[in-house]
Design a protein around this motif. Structure first.
Motif, mmCIF file in Angstrom:
data_model
loop_
_atom_site.group_PDB
_atom_site.id
_atom_site.type_symbol
_atom_site.label_atom_id
_atom_site.label_comp_id
_atom_site.label_asym_id
_atom_site.label_seq_id
_atom_site.Cartn_x
_atom_site.Cartn_y
_atom_site.Cartn_z
ATOM 1 N N LEU A 204 0.612 -1.242 -0.124
ATOM 2 C CA LEU A 204 0.100 0.075 -0.254
ATOM 3 C C LEU A 204 0.981 1.303 0.163
ATOM 4 N N LYS A 205 1.861 1.191 -0.221
ATOM 5 C CA LYS A 205 2.715 2.738 -0.663
ATOM 6 C C LYS A 205 1.992 3.189 -1.928
ATOM 7 N N ALA B 118 2.428 3.016 -8.166
ATOM 8 C CA ALA B 118 2.573 3.801 -9.088
ATOM 9 C C ALA B 118 3.000 3.276 -9.937
ATOM 10 N N ALA B 119 4.695 2.071 -9.458
ATOM 11 C CA ALA B 119 5.582 1.739 -10.471
ATOM 12 C C ALA B 119 4.402 0.407 -11.083
ATOM 13 N N GLY B 120 3.989 -0.230 -9.721
ATOM 14 C CA GLY B 120 3.013 -1.405 -10.400
ATOM 15 C C GLY B 120 2.363 -1.074 -11.225
ATOM 16 N N THR B 121 1.505 -0.326 -11.122
ATOM 17 C CA THR B 121 0.194 0.291 -12.269
ATOM 18 C C THR B 121 0.749 0.522 -13.454
ATOM 19 N N SER B 122 2.042 1.225 -13.982
ATOM 20 C CA SER B 122 2.432 1.708 -14.919
ATOM 21 C C SER B 122 3.398 1.247 -15.674
ATOM 22 N N GLN C 240 6.935 14.009 -12.376
ATOM 23 C CA GLN C 240 6.118 12.543 -12.811
ATOM 24 C C GLN C 240 5.872 11.554 -12.300
ATOM 25 N N PHE C 241 7.131 11.334 -12.019
ATOM 26 C CA PHE C 241 6.583 9.625 -10.383
ATOM 27 C C PHE C 241 5.693 10.395 -10.050
ATOM 28 N N TRP C 242 6.106 11.188 -9.051
ATOM 29 C CA TRP C 242 5.560 11.864 -7.111
ATOM 30 C C TRP C 242 4.009 11.573 -7.613
ATOM 31 N N GLN C 243 3.653 12.675 -8.797
ATOM 32 C CA GLN C 243 2.197 13.187 -9.484
ATOM 33 C C GLN C 243 1.759 11.927 -9.894
ATOM 34 N N LEU C 244 2.383 10.890 -10.515
ATOM 35 C CA LEU C 244 1.230 9.401 -10.020
ATOM 36 C C LEU C 244 1.466 9.111 -9.106
ATOM 37 N N ALA C 245 2.056 8.838 -8.244
ATOM 38 C CA ALA C 245 1.883 8.435 -7.130
ATOM 39 C C ALA C 245 0.771 9.160 -6.181
ATOM 40 N N ALA C 246 0.498 10.321 -6.848
ATOM 41 C CA ALA C 246 -0.100 11.129 -6.156
ATOM 42 C C ALA C 246 -1.569 10.531 -5.918
ATOM 43 N N PHE C 247 -1.624 9.452 -6.752
ATOM 44 C CA PHE C 247 -3.753 9.427 -7.123
ATOM 45 C C PHE C 247 -3.754 8.161 -5.853
ATOM 46 N N TYR C 248 -2.737 7.587 -5.331
ATOM 47 C CA TYR C 248 -2.572 6.690 -4.359
ATOM 48 C C TYR C 248 -2.419 7.376 -3.198
ATOM 49 N N GLN D 283 -10.380 6.515 -8.428
ATOM 50 C CA GLN D 283 -11.129 6.101 -9.881
ATOM 51 C C GLN D 283 -10.898 7.001 -11.358
ATOM 52 N N GLU D 284 -10.639 8.452 -10.432
ATOM 53 C CA GLU D 284 -9.830 9.119 -11.900
ATOM 54 C C GLU D 284 -8.706 8.613 -12.402
ATOM 55 N N LEU D 285 -8.204 7.746 -11.930
ATOM 56 C CA LEU D 285 -6.652 7.044 -11.888
ATOM 57 C C LEU D 285 -7.209 6.076 -13.233
ATOM 58 N N ALA D 286 -8.237 5.194 -12.209
ATOM 59 C CA ALA D 286 -8.868 3.936 -13.609
ATOM 60 C C ALA D 286 -8.945 4.836 -14.513
ATOM 61 N N ASP D 287 -9.738 5.567 -14.226
ATOM 62 C CA ASP D 287 -10.827 5.673 -15.632
ATOM 63 C C ASP D 287 -9.827 6.222 -17.241
ATOM 64 N N TRP D 288 -8.378 6.757 -16.327
ATOM 65 C CA TRP D 288 -7.586 7.501 -17.353
ATOM 66 C C TRP D 288 -6.594 6.389 -17.324
ATOM 67 N N VAL D 289 -6.605 5.607 -16.820
ATOM 68 C CA VAL D 289 -5.614 4.098 -17.165
ATOM 69 C C VAL D 289 -6.449 3.490 -18.553
ATOM 70 N N VAL D 290 -7.470 3.450 -18.727
ATOM 71 C CA VAL D 290 -8.555 2.504 -19.326
ATOM 72 C C VAL D 290 -9.468 3.323 -20.475
ATOM 73 N N SER D 291 -8.940 4.449 -20.335
ATOM 74 C CA SER D 291 -9.226 5.047 -21.641
ATOM 75 C C SER D 291 -8.931 4.910 -23.114
ATOM 76 N N PRO D 292 -9.580 4.691 -23.685
ATOM 77 C CA PRO D 292 -9.492 4.401 -25.366
ATOM 78 C C PRO D 292 -8.534 4.917 -25.706
ATOM 79 N N GLY D 293 -8.217 6.420 -24.732
ATOM 80 C CA GLY D 293 -7.756 7.638 -25.821
ATOM 81 C C GLY D 293 -6.259 7.478 -24.580
ATOM 82 N N ASN D 294 -5.658 6.683 -24.379
ATOM 83 C CA ASN D 294 -4.317 6.211 -23.513
ATOM 84 C C ASN D 294 -3.593 5.854 -24.326
ATOM 85 N N PRO D 295 -2.496 6.329 -24.506
ATOM 86 C CA PRO D 295 -1.554 6.213 -26.023
ATOM 87 C C PRO D 295 -0.978 4.319 -25.291
#
Length: 549
Positions: A192-193, A198-202, A227-235, A299-311
Motif C-alpha cells: 500500500l505504498k 504507481a510503479a506497479g500500475t504503470s 512526474q513519478f510522484w504526480q502519478l503516485a499522488a493518486f494513491y 477512480q480518476e486514475l482508473a478511468d484514465w488508465v483504461v481510456s481508449p485515448g490512453n496511448p
C-alpha cells in the motif's frame, strides 16, 4: 390464444438465433481481415529485411503449441487423434486448414482449461511478487479466485483493470486474503505504498518502467521525478506518517483518504498534485461514477488508465498477449515502452491495439487474431539462417514450459487426475504432488526464452517419485492401460505413447531404435513391457517434451 403465443415465441427464438449467427459471421470476417493485414505487414517486413520465413507448422506441432498456450497443457491422446485424424475426406485441403485451426482455437477458448491457464498467466503478470516472495504466497488463492471469476464471465479487460485499481479493499492482512475472493493482493504485495503502487500500475497496465524516476529524473527515458510522484499522488490516500512505519499494510485501509490528491516528494519539501502522465495531450476522461458521487483519486486514475485515448493501455495489453504466444513481445521486454526501445513491428502493434479497442477490450478476440496469423503458425524448425533472430518472428522459437504447464502436461501424459478447480480453491495442500512440483520448478525469469533448468529439477524429472511412479508398470495408469490392452499391436502401443507425450507419431528412425531396444530386452527376458516403460521415461525426459515449440 396459446398457439399464437407459442408461434410468436418460436419466431422470436429463430430471430435471436439468426442474429447471433450473423454476429458470429461478421466477427469472423473482421478477424480474418485483421489477420490478413498482419500477415501482409510481416510479409513486407521479411522481404525488407531479407528474411526467409519457415514453413507452416504441421497439424501435430500446431496442436501441441495451441494446447500449451491456450489450455496450459498438452492434449490428451483422444484430443490429438480427433484433430490429427479428421473424419471428413476434404478436411486436410489447404483451403480448409485455416478453418480447422480456427475452430480448434475457439473450442479451447470456450473451455475451463483456458480460464485456468489465463488465470495463472495474468496472476503471474499482475502480482509477480507473490511467487517470488514467500511472505506473499498466501495472497495467491484469493487473487486467482477473483481472476477466475472475471475470465469465466468473459469480462472486458478495461472493466477488469478498472475494478482492480478501484477495489474497495478488505481491512485484513495477507494471510486473510487466502480465504477472500478479491483483487486486494495487487495492493498487499506493494504494501500500500503510493510509490510501489504507481510503479506497479504503470508497469502492469501501461508498459512504462518509471521505477528509476522515483529518486531522480530517469537517466535513459523522458520521465522526471516529479512526474513519478504526480502519478503516485493518486494513491496518496494510503500515505503513511513516521509513526505508521510498523503498521501492517492492510490496516492502512481503514485510514484511506479518498479525497487525497497530493503527496510530498521524499527528501524535499515539494508537494505535487495528482496528474496523469500525458495530461497535456489527453482529453477529459469521462468518469464512470454518477454525477453526484464523490469520485476518489483511484477512480480518476482508473478511468484514465483504461481510456481508449490512453496511448499505452491497449498496446500494453496486446503486447502481453503477443509475448504469451511468441515468447517475446513486439516491444521487448514487454513492460518497457520507451523512446529508446521501439517496437519491432509498430504497425502490427498499433493494429492489434486498435482491434482491442474496437472489440470493447475483448481479450479473446485478440487471441483468435494472433493464433490465426501466419507468424504464429510457422514451424519451429529453422530452415534458413535469417530465422535465427527471434525479433523477426520468422519461425516459432523454443520456449521453456512454465512450472504449471510442465506439471499439467505431465499429469495429462501419465493419467494423473486433477480437477480444473477444486470446490474450495482456498484450501491448498502444500504436500500435493502439484504444489511440491511448482515449488521446485519455480522460475522468476522475465522471459520464456530465458528459462533454465536446475540440477535439482533435472533430477526430479529423471529420478523423482512422481515421474518414477508414472513410468512404472505397477503405478502408471497410462502405461498400464497401453500394455494391458489386448486389441492393439506393438506398433500401435508405441504410437499411443508418442501421442500421449509429444503429440505426434514416431519417426521411422525412432521406431527402428525402439524395435532394436525391445529385441535386446526380450533376449534378456525383460520383455516388451519394460521396453515400453523405458521408452515412456525417455519421452517424458526429452527436450521435445520439456519445450513449447
Amino acid at each position: 390464444m396459446r398457439p399464437v403465443i407459442l408461434l410468436f415465441v418460436c419466431c422470436l427464438a429463430v430471430s435471436v438465433a439468426g442474429a447471433a449467427d450473423d454476429s458470429e459471421v461478421q466477427s469472423r470476417r473482421q478477424i480474418n481481415a485483421a489477420v490478413a493485414r498482419i500477415d501482409r505487414l510481416f510479409a513486407e517486413a521479411w522481404q525488407r529485411e531479407q528474411v526467409v520465413p519457415a514453413e507452416l507448422a504441421g497439424d501435430d506441432e500446431f496442436l501441441r503449441r495451441c494446447y500449451l498456450d491456450l489450455a496450459g497443457r498438452i492434449p490428451s491422446v483422444a484430443e490429438a487423434r480427433s484433430f490429427l485424424q479428421p473424419t471428413e475426406s476434404d478436411a486436410l485441403k489447404p483451403e480448409n486448414l485455416a478453418a480447422r485451426r480456427a475452430e480448434l482455437v475457439s473450442e479451447l477458448i470456450d473451455s475451463a482449461a483456458f480460464v485456468r491457464n489465463f488465470t495463472t498467466v495474468w496472476r503471474t503478470a499482475l502480482i509477480p511478487q507473490a511467487s517470488a516472495q514467500a511472505e506473499f504466497r498466501a495472497t495467491i488463492p484469493g487473487f486467482e479466485a477473483w481472476l477466475w471469476e472475471q475470465f469465466s464471465r468473459n469480462r472486458s479487460y478495461d472493466d477488469i483493470v478498472r475494478d482492480l485499481i478501484t477495489a474497495p479493499l478488505n481491512d485484513g492482512n495477507a494471510a486473510a486474503l487466502a480465504t477472500t475472493t478479491s483483487p486486494d493482493a495487487f495492493f498487499v504485495v506493494r504494501e500500500l505504498k503510493p510509490e510501489n503502487l504507481a510503479a506497479g500500475t504503470s508497469r502492469a497496465f501501461l508498459g512504462l518502467r518509471l521505477d528509476c524516476a522515483e529518486c531522480h529524473d530517469h537517466p535513459f527515458d523522458r520521465w522526471k521525478q516529479q512526474q513519478f510522484w504526480q502519478l503516485a499522488a493518486f494513491y496518496s490516500g494510503f500515505s503513511r506518517s513516521a509513526d505508521d512505519e510498523d503498521t501492517p499494510a492492510m490496516q492502512m485501509v481503514r485510514r484511506e483518504d479518498r479525497s487525497a490528491r497530493s503527496i510530498t516528494i521524499p527528501g524535499t519539501q515539494q508537494v505535487v498534485e495528482a496528474t496523469f502522465l500525458n495530461a497535456e495531450s489527453l482529453p477529459d476522461v469521462p468518469s464512470t461514477e454518477p454525477a453526484d458521487a464523490e469520485v476518489s483519486a483511484r477512480q480518476e486514475l482508473a478511468d484514465w488508465v483504461v481510456s481508449p485515448g490512453n496511448p499505452w493501455f491497449a498496446k500494453m495489453a496486446v503486447n502481453r498477449l503477443w509475448a504469451q504466444f511468441f515468447g517475446r513481445g513486439l516491444v521487448d521486454p514487454i513492460d518497457d515502452f520507451s523512446d529508446a526501445n521501439p517496437p519491432s513491428h509498430p504497425e502490427v502493434l498499433q493494429l492489434l491495439a486498435d482491434e482491442l479497442v474496437h472489440a470493447d477490450f475483448d481479450l479473446r478476440r485478440i487471441v483468435k487474431i494472433i493464433t490465426a496469423t501466419r507468424a504464429y503458425q510457422l514451424s519451429s524448425r529453422q530452415s534458413h539462417p535469417s530465422q535465427a533472430d527471434s525479433v523477426h518472428f520468422a519461425r516459432a522459437v523454443l520456449r521453456g514450459l512454465t512450472p504449471e504447464q510442465l506439471f499439467d502436461s505431465l499429469a495429462e501424459a501419465v493419467g494423473y487426475y486433477q480437477p480444473y478447480r477444486s470446490d474450495n480453491p482456498f484450501v491448498i495442500d502444500t504436500q500435493s504432488p502439484r504444489a511440491m512440483f511448482l515449488d521446485l520448478f519455480r522460475d522468476n525469469s522475465e522471459s520464456a526464452l530465458e528459462r533454465e533448468t536446475t540440477i535439482l529439477q533435472a533430477l526430479a524429472m529423471m529420478n523423482g517419485e512422481f515421474v518414477d511412479n508414472a513410468t512404472s508398470l505397477a503405478e502408471s495408469r497410462t502405461l498400464r492401460a497401453i500394455v494391458e490392452f489386448p486389441a492393439i499391436s506393438e506398433t500401435e502401443k508405441l504410437n499411443t505413447l508418442f501421442l500421449a507425450t509429444l503429440t505426434r507419431l514416431p519417426e521411422p528412425s525412432e521406431v527402428s531404435a525402439y524395435t532394436d531396444y525391445r529385441s535386446q530386452l526380450e533376449e534378456a527376458t525383460s520383455g516388451s513391457s519394460q521396453a515400453l516403460s523405458d521408452m515412456f521415461w525417455a519421452l517424458l525426459n526429452s527436450s521435445e517434451f520439456l519445450l513449447n515449440h
